[in-house]
Design an enzyme around this catalytic site. Structure first.
Site, mmCIF file in Angstrom:
data_model
loop_
_atom_site.group_PDB
_atom_site.id
_atom_site.type_symbol
_atom_site.label_atom_id
_atom_site.label_comp_id
_atom_site.label_asym_id
_atom_site.label_seq_id
_atom_site.Cartn_x
_atom_site.Cartn_y
_atom_site.Cartn_z
ATOM 1 N N ASP A 97 2.425 1.325 3.106
ATOM 2 C CA ASP A 97 1.694 1.139 1.844
ATOM 3 C C ASP A 97 0.177 1.150 2.021
ATOM 4 O O ASP A 97 -0.561 1.132 1.019
ATOM 5 C CB ASP A 97 2.126 -0.162 1.158
ATOM 6 N N ASP B 59 8.473 7.040 -1.304
ATOM 7 C CA ASP B 59 7.132 6.591 -1.686
ATOM 8 C C ASP B 59 6.098 6.953 -0.615
ATOM 9 O O ASP B 59 4.924 7.169 -0.901
ATOM 10 C CB ASP B 59 7.108 5.067 -1.893
HETATM 11 N N1 GLY Z 1 7.626 0.787 -3.438
HETATM 12 C C1 GLY Z 1 7.000 1.605 -4.364
HETATM 13 C C2 GLY Z 1 7.684 1.681 -5.655
HETATM 14 O O1 GLY Z 1 8.195 0.694 -6.143
HETATM 15 O O2 GLY Z 1 7.707 2.740 -6.230
#
Ligand code: GLY
Length: 414
Positions: A128, A189
């Site tokens: 992230d 993601d």
């Molecule tokens: N973890 C990123 C999302 O919830 O899209």
């Protein structure tokens, strides 16, 4: 060019829909980008007033994250390695500074952004880092050219690269979940966070960052998708042999379901990877994953949180996925043949028209831009909520549309 025509929407009645399981914006809603940006500007000022409270100061380490249920104030979370959304609010402020040229907003953007700097100096916690640092510092550098911001991004990209496993050919997205998920895990993601690696490689960082990003995109393309070009949320690999073990979900309805935001990350991610590589394999793939998504959308082009939730049409929508895809399509339409370009542009416009309608706006009721997003349905959190990343990709998409209307490149700086 600065936008000078933004008129605060003081007194405008902005009614917010109460969720009833069936949200429907009129597909005919007219698109008014200046009006939508003015709405965002007004909501940002409301949020800043709320964060200030009765004092003159703001705690710049506390980042707006969500408003769930009937909440009318932001639930904020401290900037931290475990809070993946900390970069979106500074990013929204940077976009708003770009839209308005308002230097008081720039000052607020700088202060919230600097609360994240420590993340460039500690070992990578998870993938992230890209969301955290590229939405904040990335936009900050784009608009200010501050060399300190550039160094912070390069340092963070180097840190993210330490999670790369060359046996697998992808970044380990969640080091903390290796045991729970049964191996080296990569989530869809993670595609978004390759952008910071590409950028760093072009702006003074090592060329290894480019190589890692390309290999990650290739490996993901090979294993992370079903034959119909819909994606798993999570791909699990053997960390030594690199073999693909299984595809599964974490935030979707089921392992084989189509989780809307997962697919939105794929659409945005492969569009961006094509931009950075100009490799036609990635463009072809971006179109395939896009078409798989567009084919299954409901009438107003805002997806159900998971396209396979059996409660549809009574399942919640996910405005955040719509915002991510709208932004991505505004870029993708510039890379494809005219017929497809028209189709993607029309789809993006329809998404923005729906999101800008009363059915999705937070409006008077609370100071977010959008309601009706879903964060982590299986965990029971952020279901039918206002969530900060929906707002981030919404304002990004509005600016991209504005740039197109003014005949700029969507990635240009106004
Ligand atoms: N973890 C990123 C999302 O919830 O899209």
């Amino acid at each position: 060019m600065k936008l000078t025509s933004i008129i605060p929407l003081m007194g405008m009645a902005l009614s917010a829909a109460v969720y009833t399981g069936c949200v429907n914006a009129s597909a005919e809603t007219e698109l008014d980008i200046d009006g939508d940006l003015a709405y965002c500007n007004a909501q940002i000022h409301r949020t800043l007033d709320e964060l200030r409270g009765n004092s003159d100061s703001i705690d710049y380490t506390m980042m707006p994250r969500n408003m769930e249920g009937d909440a009318t104030c932001w639930h904020c979370r401290k900037a931290d390695k475990e809070e993946w959304c900390g970069g979106f609010w500074p990013g929204i402020l940077w976009y708003n500074y770009e839209a308005t040229g308002d230097t008081t907003i720039r000052k607020e953007a700088e202060k919230f952004t600097s609360s994240l700097e420590f993340l460039s100096k500690i070992p990578a916690f998870d993938h992230d880092l890209g969301f955290l640092m590229f939405c904040s510092y990335g936009n900050g550098y784009r608009l200010t050219r501050d060399p300190h911001y550039r160094q912070v991004i390069i340092d963070t990209a180097d840190s993210l690269a330490t999670l790369y496993n060359p046996n697998v050919g992808t970044i380990l997205s969640w080091p903390r979940n290796v045991k729970m998920l049964g191996g080296h895990n990569t989530i869809m993601d993670n595609m978004i966070n390759l952008e910071m690696l590409f950028w760093a490689a072009k702006n003074g960082g090592g060329s290894n960052l480019y190589d890692i990003a390309v290999k990650h995109a290739e490996t993901t393309m090979k294993h992370h998708f079903r034959p119909d070009f819909t994606c798993y949320h999570v791909a699990v690999y053997d960390s030594v042999s690199g073999d693909f073990i299984k595809g599964m979900t974490h935030q979707g309805y089921a392992d084989n379901s189509l989780w809307a935001r997962g697919q939105s990350w794929a659409i945005y991610g492969y569009t961006m990877v094509y931009r950075e590589t100009r490799d036609p394999r990635f463009l072809d793939f971006a179109q395939k994953v896009t078409d798989a998504y567009l084919d299954r959308l409901p009438e107003d082009y805002v997806p159900y949180w998971d396209f396979d939730d059996p409660r549809i049409p009574d399942a919640p929508r996910d405005a955040s996925a719509a915002a991510v895809v709208a932004s991505a399509l505004l870029e993708l339409q510039g890379y494809v043949l005219p017929e497809q370009s028209k189709k993607y542009l029309a789809a993006a416009e329809k998404m923005l028209a729906s999101l800008g309608s009363d059915a999705y706006r937070s409006g008077d009721r609370r100071p977010a831009f959008l309601d009706h997003s879903v964060g982590h349905h299986p965990a029971g959190s952020e279901i039918d909520a206002a969530i900060i990343y929906a707002d981030y990709y919404y304002i990004e998409a509005l600016l991209r549309k504005k740039k197109l209307e003014e005949k700029h490149d969507v990635l240009a700086t106004l």
